[in-house]
Design a protein around this motif. Structure first.
Motif, PDB file in Angstrom:
ATOM      1  N   ALA A 223       0.845  -1.203   0.000  1.00  0.00           N
ATOM      2  CA  ALA A 223       0.000   0.000   0.000  1.00  0.00           C
ATOM      3  C   ALA A 223       0.878   1.249   0.000  1.00  0.00           C
ATOM      4  O   ALA A 223       1.705   1.428   0.904  1.00  0.00           O
ATOM      5  N   PRO A 224       0.690   2.143  -0.977  1.00  0.00           N
ATOM      6  CA  PRO A 224       1.554   3.324  -1.078  1.00  0.00           C
ATOM      7  C   PRO A 224       1.090   4.481  -0.197  1.00  0.00           C
ATOM      8  O   PRO A 224       0.708   5.555  -0.696  1.00  0.00           O
ATOM      9  N   HIS A 244      -1.980  -2.245  -4.449  1.00  0.00           N
ATOM     10  CA  HIS A 244      -3.074  -1.998  -3.509  1.00  0.00           C
ATOM     11  C   HIS A 244      -4.239  -1.201  -4.085  1.00  0.00           C
ATOM     12  O   HIS A 244      -5.398  -1.521  -3.810  1.00  0.00           O
ATOM     13  N   THR A 245      -4.002  -0.176  -4.851  1.00  0.00           N
ATOM     14  CA  THR A 245      -5.057   0.760  -5.247  1.00  0.00           C
ATOM     15  C   THR A 245      -6.011   0.195  -6.295  1.00  0.00           C
ATOM     16  O   THR A 245      -7.115   0.720  -6.466  1.00  0.00           O
ATOM     17  N   HIS A 246      -5.586  -0.826  -7.025  1.00  0.00           N
ATOM     18  CA  HIS A 246      -6.318  -1.335  -8.194  1.00  0.00           C
ATOM     19  C   HIS A 246      -6.509  -0.226  -9.234  1.00  0.00           C
ATOM     20  O   HIS A 246      -7.387  -0.325 -10.089  1.00  0.00           O
ATOM     21  N   ALA A 261      -8.644   5.635  -4.021  1.00  0.00           N
ATOM     22  CA  ALA A 261      -7.370   4.919  -4.021  1.00  0.00           C
ATOM     23  C   ALA A 261      -7.238   3.971  -2.835  1.00  0.00           C
ATOM     24  O   ALA A 261      -6.295   3.191  -2.773  1.00  0.00           O
ATOM     25  N   ASN A 262      -8.148   4.045  -1.871  1.00  0.00           N
ATOM     26  CA  ASN A 262      -8.130   3.202  -0.670  1.00  0.00           C
ATOM     27  C   ASN A 262      -6.848   3.385   0.147  1.00  0.00           C
ATOM     28  O   ASN A 262      -6.395   2.470   0.834  1.00  0.00           O
ATOM     29  N   CYS A 263      -6.247   4.558   0.035  1.00  0.00           N
ATOM     30  CA  CYS A 263      -5.116   4.959   0.875  1.00  0.00           C
ATOM     31  C   CYS A 263      -4.956   6.457   0.677  1.00  0.00           C
ATOM     32  O   CYS A 263      -5.786   7.095   0.024  1.00  0.00           O
ATOM     33  N   ASP A 264      -3.900   7.046   1.227  1.00  0.00           N
ATOM     34  CA  ASP A 264      -3.786   8.503   1.184  1.00  0.00           C
ATOM     35  C   ASP A 264      -2.897   9.033   0.063  1.00  0.00           C
ATOM     36  O   ASP A 264      -2.517  10.205   0.078  1.00  0.00           O
ATOM     37  N   ILE A 265      -2.570   8.206  -0.920  1.00  0.00           N
ATOM     38  CA  ILE A 265      -1.792   8.688  -2.056  1.00  0.00           C
ATOM     39  C   ILE A 265      -2.669   9.627  -2.890  1.00  0.00           C
ATOM     40  O   ILE A 265      -3.890   9.437  -2.974  1.00  0.00           O
ATOM     41  N   PRO A 266      -2.106  10.669  -3.498  1.00  0.00           N
ATOM     42  CA  PRO A 266      -2.898  11.513  -4.394  1.00  0.00           C
ATOM     43  C   PRO A 266      -3.561  10.686  -5.485  1.00  0.00           C
ATOM     44  O   PRO A 266      -2.948   9.763  -6.042  1.00  0.00           O
ATOM     45  N   LEU A 267      -4.800  11.013  -5.813  1.00  0.00           N
ATOM     46  CA  LEU A 267      -5.575  10.194  -6.734  1.00  0.00           C
ATOM     47  C   LEU A 267      -4.968  10.134  -8.127  1.00  0.00           C
ATOM     48  O   LEU A 267      -5.153   9.152  -8.846  1.00  0.00           O
ATOM     49  N   ASP A 268      -4.228  11.172  -8.528  1.00  0.00           N
ATOM     50  CA  ASP A 268      -3.621  11.139  -9.856  1.00  0.00           C
ATOM     51  C   ASP A 268      -2.349  10.294  -9.887  1.00  0.00           C
ATOM     52  O   ASP A 268      -1.727  10.150 -10.941  1.00  0.00           O
TER      53      ASP A 268
END
Length: 331
Positions: A223-224, A244-246, A261-268
């Motif tokens: 997970a990033p 992780h994000t699919h 994204a199911n985590c806190d990485i920027p969506l882009d």
């Protein structure tokens, strides 16, 4: 046309679009496996090029023969020097049977792996709309999977290196790679505090001989999460791999950003090659959109299942990142 008929026609058209999208996402696109290719000039001057095959989020169930056969063809089609597996391999209690079929042709290829939560616990049914509220929470009751058998297969039969909260030095195509990773940060199984000691141990010379400096430092996570990416850069990573994000799994067509994204990485940055900045450095980050999905959410829309192939070249060969592309595997 009367207002009533106009409204009925609009509702009918919207319904037809919704049905068509559902059929496409559940019956067609989730089987349209593709290879996303990138090239990076990050190796020392004069180094030979190496090919990295990045696999993630297979979420394998034993009946998914089409996916197993496609993955099995990757070894011959891509000729990798290194496999980076960023977790969530299992999607069923008997998923390892399918993983064995899929990964068997990679037995002679060097590899590293870390765990996602679905390498330890099985998937559970949940309301997909909850993903819009933020990263998913841990299920209250989850079936335990045979993680030990999966680890043994990866390490003993394929010869891959376990990087869960540890580090290792690898020799790949004549290059010395410093690799380190963490277990699933989404479940807070990552132990970032363990990495400095693990890196010191991996760098320690053997038999009192001086160890050569690594040609490349690679960080691996399922997970990033930002805390993991930041720490990897601080520890000297020169390339980072995650899954992780699919890729969002369901995306607005032609959009550059995921919806979730199911985590806190920027969506882009939830899919593909980008860069991550921390501690005054910018490091290439490849986030795989993954090969599968939960058996309870069998859909892909605007986000084909994928494997990533990264060609790493010497810095004197090209000036920086080259064109990236996603394309079907021939044949």
């Amino acid at each position: 046309m009367t207002p009533g008929r106009t409204a009925l026609a609009a509702v009918s058209a919207a319904g037809a679009v919704a049905v068509g999208a559902t059929v496409w996402g559940t019956c067609i696109e989730r089987f349209l496996f593709t290879v996303r290719r990138h090239e990076l000039a990050i190796l020392p001057v004069g180094s030979p090029s190496i090919t990295v095959l990045h696999l993630s989020d297979a979420h394998m169930a034993p009946w998914q023969h089409r996916k197993q056969e496609w993955i099995a063809r990757l070894a011959e089609a891509t000729q990798p020097d290194l496999v980076v597996n960023t977790g969530d391999n299992l999607g069923h209690a008997d998923g390892l049977r399918g993983i064995r079929t899929a990964f068997a042709p990679l037995r002679s290829v060097a590899g590293v792996f870390v765990h996602g939560s679905n390498d330890v616990t099985g998937p559970s049914a949940r309301n997909p709309l909850r993903y819009f509220q933020g990263p998913s929470s841990r299920p209250h009751r989850a079936e335990r999977l045979d993680t030990a058998a999966m680890n043994a297969y990866f390490a003993d039969e394929l010869g891959w290196t376990d990087l869960n909260n540890t580090a290792a030095m690898l020799e790949v195509a004549g290059l010395r790679l410093e690799t380190f990773g963490v277990s699933d940060a989404h479940r807070e199984w990552d132990d970032l505090s363990a990495l400095p000691g693990a890196l010191d141990a991996a760098r320690r010379p053997r038999a009192f001989r001086r160890s050569p400096a690594p040609d490349l430092a690679v960080g691996v996570t399922h997970a990033p999460y930002r805390r993991v990416l930041d720490r990897f850069v601080e520890l000297g990573a020169e390339a980072i791999f995650a899954g992780h994000t699919h890729g969002g799994q369901v995306r607005v067509p032609f959009s550059r950003s995921a919806i979730v994204a199911n985590c806190d990485i920027p969506l882009d940055q939830a899919r593909g090659l980008s860069s991550w900045s921390a501690a005054g450095r910018r490091v290439p980050l490849n986030v795989s959109a993954g090969l599968g999905h939960s058996i309870y959410a069998p859909v892909r829309f605007g986000c084909r299942p994928e494997a990533s192939v990264l060609t790493l070249r010497a810095r004197d060969a090209i000036d920086g990142p080259l064109d990236s592309s996603a394309r079907p595997l021939p044949g």
